[in-house]
Design a protein around this motif. Structure first.
Motif, mmCIF file in Angstrom:
data_model
loop_
_atom_site.group_PDB
_atom_site.id
_atom_site.type_symbol
_atom_site.label_atom_id
_atom_site.label_comp_id
_atom_site.label_asym_id
_atom_site.label_seq_id
_atom_site.Cartn_x
_atom_site.Cartn_y
_atom_site.Cartn_z
ATOM 1 N N SER A 198 3.375 -11.601 1.602
ATOM 2 C CA SER A 198 2.074 -12.137 1.191
ATOM 3 C C SER A 198 1.483 -12.886 2.382
ATOM 4 C CB SER A 198 2.196 -13.046 -0.033
ATOM 5 O OG SER A 198 2.912 -14.197 0.283
ATOM 6 N N PHE A 199 0.172 -12.804 2.504
ATOM 7 C CA PHE A 199 -0.481 -13.499 3.617
ATOM 8 C C PHE A 199 -1.864 -13.961 3.175
ATOM 9 C CE2 PHE A 199 -1.333 -8.973 4.043
ATOM 10 C CZ PHE A 199 -2.704 -8.926 4.266
ATOM 11 N N ILE A 200 -2.408 -14.939 3.930
ATOM 12 C CA ILE A 200 -3.728 -15.476 3.602
ATOM 13 C C ILE A 200 -4.766 -14.735 4.441
ATOM 14 C CG2 ILE A 200 -5.155 -17.556 3.427
ATOM 15 C CD1 ILE A 200 -2.591 -17.820 1.833
ATOM 16 N N SER A 201 -5.696 -14.095 3.748
ATOM 17 C CA SER A 201 -6.717 -13.332 4.459
ATOM 18 C C SER A 201 -7.885 -14.234 4.819
ATOM 19 C CB SER A 201 -7.191 -12.162 3.611
ATOM 20 O OG SER A 201 -8.113 -12.614 2.645
ATOM 21 N N GLU A 202 -8.837 -13.689 5.556
ATOM 22 C CA GLU A 202 -9.996 -14.463 6.025
ATOM 23 C C GLU A 202 -10.760 -15.123 4.892
ATOM 24 O OE1 GLU A 202 -11.779 -12.664 10.002
ATOM 25 O OE2 GLU A 202 -12.061 -11.390 8.260
ATOM 26 N N LYS A 203 -10.790 -14.448 3.740
ATOM 27 C CA LYS A 203 -11.570 -15.004 2.632
ATOM 28 C C LYS A 203 -10.750 -15.987 1.808
ATOM 29 C CE LYS A 203 -14.114 -10.714 2.487
ATOM 30 N NZ LYS A 203 -13.938 -9.346 2.016
ATOM 31 N N GLU A 204 -9.696 -16.571 2.428
ATOM 32 C CA GLU A 204 -8.837 -17.537 1.732
ATOM 33 C C GLU A 204 -8.134 -16.898 0.553
ATOM 34 O OE1 GLU A 204 -8.218 -20.907 2.272
ATOM 35 O OE2 GLU A 204 -9.273 -20.746 4.179
ATOM 36 N N MET A 255 -5.463 -17.295 9.556
ATOM 37 C CA MET A 255 -6.196 -16.296 8.774
ATOM 38 C C MET A 255 -5.907 -14.898 9.320
ATOM 39 S SD MET A 255 -7.801 -17.998 6.547
ATOM 40 C CE MET A 255 -7.318 -19.716 6.507
ATOM 41 N N TRP A 256 -5.644 -13.998 8.416
ATOM 42 C CA TRP A 256 -5.258 -12.649 8.827
ATOM 43 C C TRP A 256 -6.302 -11.629 8.370
ATOM 44 C CZ3 TRP A 256 -0.591 -11.869 11.464
ATOM 45 C CH2 TRP A 256 0.244 -12.983 11.527
ATOM 46 N N GLN A 257 -6.536 -10.655 9.211
ATOM 47 C CA GLN A 257 -7.350 -9.497 8.815
ATOM 48 C C GLN A 257 -6.407 -8.373 8.403
ATOM 49 O OE1 GLN A 257 -9.851 -9.782 12.659
ATOM 50 N NE2 GLN A 257 -11.123 -8.645 11.213
ATOM 51 N N TYR A 258 -6.906 -7.453 7.605
ATOM 52 C CA TYR A 258 -6.019 -6.360 7.211
ATOM 53 C C TYR A 258 -6.796 -5.092 6.901
ATOM 54 C CZ TYR A 258 -7.219 -7.165 2.265
ATOM 55 O OH TYR A 258 -7.888 -7.293 1.085
ATOM 56 N N GLN A 259 -6.086 -4.001 6.964
ATOM 57 C CA GLN A 259 -6.666 -2.698 6.661
ATOM 58 C C GLN A 259 -5.577 -1.819 6.045
ATOM 59 O OE1 GLN A 259 -9.928 -1.520 7.268
ATOM 60 N NE2 GLN A 259 -9.207 0.273 6.157
ATOM 61 N N ILE A 260 -5.906 -1.130 4.958
ATOM 62 C CA ILE A 260 -4.956 -0.168 4.383
ATOM 63 C C ILE A 260 -4.940 1.089 5.244
ATOM 64 C CG2 ILE A 260 -4.498 1.348 2.393
ATOM 65 C CD1 ILE A 260 -5.759 -0.789 0.595
ATOM 66 N N LEU A 261 -3.766 1.572 5.590
ATOM 67 C CA LEU A 261 -3.621 2.839 6.309
ATOM 68 C C LEU A 261 -3.028 3.856 5.340
ATOM 69 C CD1 LEU A 261 -2.086 1.655 9.726
ATOM 70 C CD2 LEU A 261 -4.480 1.733 9.035
ATOM 71 N N GLU A 262 -3.838 4.839 4.967
ATOM 72 C CA GLU A 262 -3.417 5.856 3.994
ATOM 73 C C GLU A 262 -2.657 6.949 4.750
ATOM 74 O OE1 GLU A 262 -6.405 8.243 1.851
ATOM 75 O OE2 GLU A 262 -6.288 6.660 0.346
ATOM 76 N N THR A 263 -1.331 6.937 4.669
ATOM 77 C CA THR A 263 -0.544 7.842 5.529
ATOM 78 C C THR A 263 -0.216 9.182 4.868
ATOM 79 O OG1 THR A 263 1.593 6.952 4.802
ATOM 80 C CG2 THR A 263 0.527 5.873 6.693
ATOM 81 N N GLY A 264 -0.590 9.372 3.606
ATOM 82 C CA GLY A 264 -0.338 10.668 2.972
ATOM 83 C C GLY A 264 0.072 10.526 1.519
ATOM 84 N N PHE A 265 0.384 11.684 0.930
ATOM 85 C CA PHE A 265 0.653 11.734 -0.514
ATOM 86 C C PHE A 265 1.843 12.645 -0.799
ATOM 87 C CE2 PHE A 265 -3.809 11.028 0.304
ATOM 88 C CZ PHE A 265 -4.129 9.985 -0.542
ATOM 89 N N PHE A 266 2.434 12.474 -1.970
ATOM 90 C CA PHE A 266 3.473 13.402 -2.426
ATOM 91 C C PHE A 266 3.511 13.354 -3.953
ATOM 92 C CE2 PHE A 266 6.922 10.375 -3.544
ATOM 93 C CZ PHE A 266 6.475 9.227 -2.901
ATOM 94 N N TYR A 267 4.335 14.223 -4.519
ATOM 95 C CA TYR A 267 4.466 14.263 -5.977
ATOM 96 C C TYR A 267 5.818 13.668 -6.397
ATOM 97 C CZ TYR A 267 0.435 17.359 -6.442
ATOM 98 O OH TYR A 267 -0.830 17.888 -6.438
ATOM 99 N N ALA A 268 5.778 12.868 -7.446
ATOM 100 C CA ALA A 268 7.020 12.394 -8.056
ATOM 101 C C ALA A 268 6.943 12.716 -9.541
ATOM 102 C CB ALA A 268 7.183 10.886 -7.857
ATOM 103 N N ASP A 269 8.069 12.987 -10.140
ATOM 104 C CA ASP A 269 8.088 13.312 -11.565
ATOM 105 C C ASP A 269 7.632 12.098 -12.389
ATOM 106 O OD1 ASP A 269 9.127 15.288 -13.714
ATOM 107 O OD2 ASP A 269 9.940 13.335 -14.281
ATOM 108 N N GLY A 270 6.674 12.344 -13.291
ATOM 109 C CA GLY A 270 6.125 11.248 -14.084
ATOM 110 C C GLY A 270 7.173 10.565 -14.954
ATOM 111 N N GLY A 271 8.082 11.352 -15.506
ATOM 112 C CA GLY A 271 9.143 10.767 -16.330
ATOM 113 C C GLY A 271 10.001 9.813 -15.507
ATOM 114 N N ALA A 272 10.320 10.223 -14.281
ATOM 115 C CA ALA A 272 11.127 9.354 -13.417
ATOM 116 C C ALA A 272 10.349 8.099 -13.031
ATOM 117 C CB ALA A 272 11.554 10.112 -12.157
ATOM 118 N N MET A 273 9.050 8.254 -12.781
ATOM 119 C CA MET A 273 8.238 7.098 -12.338
ATOM 120 C C MET A 273 8.123 6.031 -13.420
ATOM 121 S SD MET A 273 7.333 7.110 -9.284
ATOM 122 C CE MET A 273 6.162 5.752 -9.267
ATOM 123 N N PHE A 274 8.120 6.467 -14.697
ATOM 124 C CA PHE A 274 7.871 5.497 -15.764
ATOM 125 C C PHE A 274 9.058 5.296 -16.697
ATOM 126 C CE2 PHE A 274 3.676 6.829 -14.271
ATOM 127 C CZ PHE A 274 3.138 5.588 -13.964
ATOM 128 N N GLY A 275 10.222 5.825 -16.327
ATOM 129 C CA GLY A 275 11.460 5.505 -17.034
ATOM 130 C C GLY A 275 11.385 5.731 -18.525
#
Ligand SMILES: [Zn+2]
Length: 266
Positions: free
Chosen positions: A193-199, A1-21
């Motif tokens: 992919s991993f199995i967290s504590e809550k199965e 069983m694995w524990q996990y935490q999101i680490l928010e390392t920052g933000f940037f801008y990408a062109d919306g047209g490029a992101m959604f093709g």
């Protein structure tokens, strides 16, 4: 069983047209906001995953070296990954593994940093750094579309220190912790992919599905080198999640970093 935490390392801008093709703005703007320059705010949500024996980091963000050269992307609120790791109670030396989904600078820049004298240092000096063999080959011999996305100073010191581990097939790296390979966005992207504590199965698709809006099969970024492979990769991942109690963590989604229920119609 694995524990996990999101680490928010920052933000940037990408062109919306490029992101959604090929998706028209009137469709994607209902699912992802943009500014007056058509810029979409993207996050860099790394994951720290640990059990009694291992402490694994999934991707490392853009890091804090040479970000000025990337001014086009307007990076902001970038955090030092070692500070974020320490906040969870671990020293950088305790990280046993770093799994790099791929080697574009926004995913692996934090693997190295510059000290006060400007010398390149490895951020997690005791960690095995996992990369696919095909992605490593891509990094050494980049194609014309991806060459500006790779920086040798990010991962080459890791290789030179003998800390690089290449994988060329799907593996269970540790009990309940799996790595699979996917093409499309780039060659040999690693999906964890991993199995967290809550199965619950926790899936980190990285740029195979960079935001919640990209769950729709045809919503494929123009950055992807092989869109039809991206489509197949997405269908495969979504199929695997159908029968399981799964949650997904989206690396780039600034608004929905984590979802717990996957709507098969999306
Ligand atoms: Zn990315």
């Amino acid at each position: 069983m694995w524990q996990y935490q999101i680490l928010e390392t920052g933000f940037f801008y990408a062109d919306g047209g490029a992101m959604f093709g090929a998706i028209p703005k009137r469709a994607w703007s209902r699912k992802y906001p943009s500014d007056e320059q058509n810029g979409c705010v993207l996050a860099m949500n790394c994951l720290l995953v640990w059990n009694n024996e291992k402490v694994v980091l999934l991707d490392t963000g853009v890091g804090n070296k040479d970000v000025g050269k990337l001014s086009y992307y307007r990076f902001f609120d970038t955090e030092n990954i070692t500070d974020l790791v320490r906040k969870q109670g671990f020293e950088p030396e305790q990280i046993t593994d770093v799994v790099l989904s791929h080697l574009h600078f926004d995913h692996c820049g934090g693997c190295t940093y510059k000290d006060e004298k400007g010398n390149l240092k490895i951020t997690f000096p005791n960690a095995n750094h996992w990369v696919s063999a095909s992605q490593w080959n891509n990094y050494l011999h980049p194609n014309a579309l991806e060459k500006d996305s790779f920086r040798l100073q990010d991962v080459m010191p890791v290789k030179e220190a003998g800390l690089l581990q290449l994988v060329d097939t799907d593996i269970e790296l540790y009990p309940g912790f799996n790595i699979s390979l996917y093409d499309g966005h780039t060659a040999g992207q690693l999906v964890v992919s991993f199995i967290s504590e809550k199965e619950q199965t926790v899936l980190f698709p990285s740029d195979v599905i960079p935001t919640k809006a990209h769950l729709s099969n045809e919503w494929i970024s123009a950055y992807d080198t092989h869109p039809l492979k991206s489509l197949a990769a997405k269908i495969k991942i979504k199929k695997e999640t159908e029968s399981k109690n799964t949650c997904m963590v989206f690396y780039h989604d600034a608004y929905h970093p984590r979802i717990t229920r996957i709507n098969p119609k999306e």
